[in-house]
Design an enzyme around this catalytic site. Structure first.
Site, PDB file in Angstrom:
ATOM      1  N   HIS A   1      -4.021   1.426   7.717  1.00 25.32           N
ATOM      2  CA  HIS A   1      -2.654   1.970   7.791  1.00 25.32           C
ATOM      3  C   HIS A   1      -2.508   3.143   6.804  1.00 25.32           C
ATOM      4  CE1 HIS A   1       1.915   1.425   7.911  1.00 25.32           C
ATOM      5  NE2 HIS A   1       1.734   2.201   6.846  1.00 25.32           N
ATOM      6  N   GLU A   2      -2.982   2.929   5.568  1.00 24.90           N
ATOM      7  CA  GLU A   2      -2.856   3.990   4.549  1.00 24.90           C
ATOM      8  C   GLU A   2      -3.739   5.178   4.902  1.00 24.90           C
ATOM      9  OE1 GLU A   2      -0.397   3.651   2.752  1.00 24.90           O
ATOM     10  OE2 GLU A   2      -0.150   1.506   3.086  1.00 24.90           O
TER      11      GLU A   2
ATOM     12  N   GLY B   1       0.840  -1.187   0.000  1.00 22.23           N
ATOM     13  CA  GLY B   1       0.000   0.000   0.000  1.00 22.23           C
ATOM     14  C   GLY B   1       0.874   1.234   0.000  1.00 22.23           C
TER      15      GLY B   1
ATOM     16  N   CYS C   1       6.406   0.115   7.213  1.00 21.66           N
ATOM     17  CA  CYS C   1       5.983   1.255   6.389  1.00 21.66           C
ATOM     18  C   CYS C   1       7.137   1.643   5.486  1.00 21.66           C
ATOM     19  CB  CYS C   1       5.601   2.416   7.300  1.00 21.66           C
ATOM     20  SG  CYS C   1       5.111   3.891   6.393  1.00 21.66           S
ATOM     21  N   LEU C   2       6.835   1.882   4.199  1.00 23.13           N
ATOM     22  CA  LEU C   2       7.894   2.217   3.248  1.00 23.13           C
ATOM     23  C   LEU C   2       8.601   3.519   3.631  1.00 23.13           C
ATOM     24  CD1 LEU C   2       6.191   1.260  -0.141  1.00 23.13           C
ATOM     25  CD2 LEU C   2       7.810  -0.082   1.218  1.00 23.13           C
TER      26      LEU C   2
ATOM     27  N   HIS D   1      -2.134   7.584   7.193  1.00 22.42           N
ATOM     28  CA  HIS D   1      -1.190   8.501   6.540  1.00 22.42           C
ATOM     29  C   HIS D   1      -1.893   9.798   6.135  1.00 22.42           C
ATOM     30  CE1 HIS D   1       2.638   6.431   6.159  1.00 22.42           C
ATOM     31  NE2 HIS D   1       2.061   5.331   5.698  1.00 22.42           N
TER      32      HIS D   1
ATOM     33  N   GLN E   1       3.159   9.820   1.083  1.00 25.19           N
ATOM     34  CA  GLN E   1       4.463   9.155   0.979  1.00 25.19           C
ATOM     35  C   GLN E   1       5.196   9.498  -0.313  1.00 25.19           C
ATOM     36  OE1 GLN E   1       2.559   5.193   2.180  1.00 25.19           O
ATOM     37  NE2 GLN E   1       4.628   5.045   3.020  1.00 25.19           N
TER      38      GLN E   1
HETATM   39 ZN    ZN Z   1       2.985   3.499   5.756  1.00 25.56          ZN
END
Ligand code: ZN
Length: 213
Positions: free
Chosen positions: A151-152, A62, A109-110, A155, A67
């Site tokens: 989670h997304e 995701g 998380c990226l 953000h 991000q």
């Molecule tokens: Zn993340």
């Protein structure tokens, strides 16, 4: 289901978005509450395509607009992390309702490379959103997809999974976060990243372009 939080984005004249890059903690876009998109133009469609590409290249499942330093309420998901399988979902102006149950699962998380921790979230949740084609989406989510979407969604409100950890686990990740801060500020001082005021001005400009009526 159109509301002030979940407005239907309208088609708009073409406008480009440029090349997007993954940003890492503590980039200011990660702490910024995103604004609903009022317009879908070629730039938004291009952004969604680039976000899928960046997500696959980074082996993620995701990716939220924050991000890639975009101040918009949108994110992309493919729970397989594989461009050749699974379903590609893009959610614009999402809202979450009807949280039910509780589940604990490890997350990463990226934008927080190297960090992983168990996170408690509702097991099920309903997401309502718009597709990039302007179609309404409503899905009752369960399991891993429910977790990724939550989670997304966090953000978009400027929240990271590390904000949801109990105190002891939060202390454990504190040193890792400080290390990421050192790396980030090092890049900034070497001119590899723009200074904060330039980043903030660009986020404001992008927001004005597609989030103002
Ligand atoms: Zn993340």
């Amino acid at each position: 289901m159109s509301s002030s939080q979940n407005p239907e984005p309208q088609p708009s004249a073409e406008s480009s978005i440029g090349k997007l890059c993954l940003v890492e903690y503590p980039h200011p876009a990660l702490f910024r509450k995103s604004k609903p998109l009022l317009r879908i133009d070629g730039g938004v469609r291009d952004a969604v395509e680039q976000m899928f590409d960046i997500m696959y290249e980074s082996h993620g499942v995701g990716l939220a607009a924050n991000q890639v330093a975009l101040p918009y309420r949108m994110f992309v998901v493919n729970v397989t992390g594989d461009p050749d399988s699974g379903e590609e979902l893009a959610f614009l102006n999402p809202i979450l309702t009807r949280p039910r149950g509780t589940a604990i699962q490890e997350e990463g998380c990226l934008s927080l490379p190297g960090l992983r921790a168990d996170v408690r979230r509702p097991q099920r949740v309903v997401v309502e959103a718009w597709s990039v084609d302007g179609q309404p989406i409503r899905i009752d989510l369960d399991g891993f997809l429910a977790r990724v979407v939550q989670h997304e969604f966090d953000h978009l409100d400027g929240r990271l999974f590390t904000d949801r950890l109990p105190d002891a686990a939060g202390l454990e990740v504190k040193r890792d976060l400080e290390l990421l801060e050192d790396i980030y500020h090092g890049k900034q001082s070497r001119g590899e990243l723009p200074p904060e005021d330039i980043i903030m001005a660009e986020l404001d400009r992008l927001e004005d372009q597609r989030c103002k009526s």
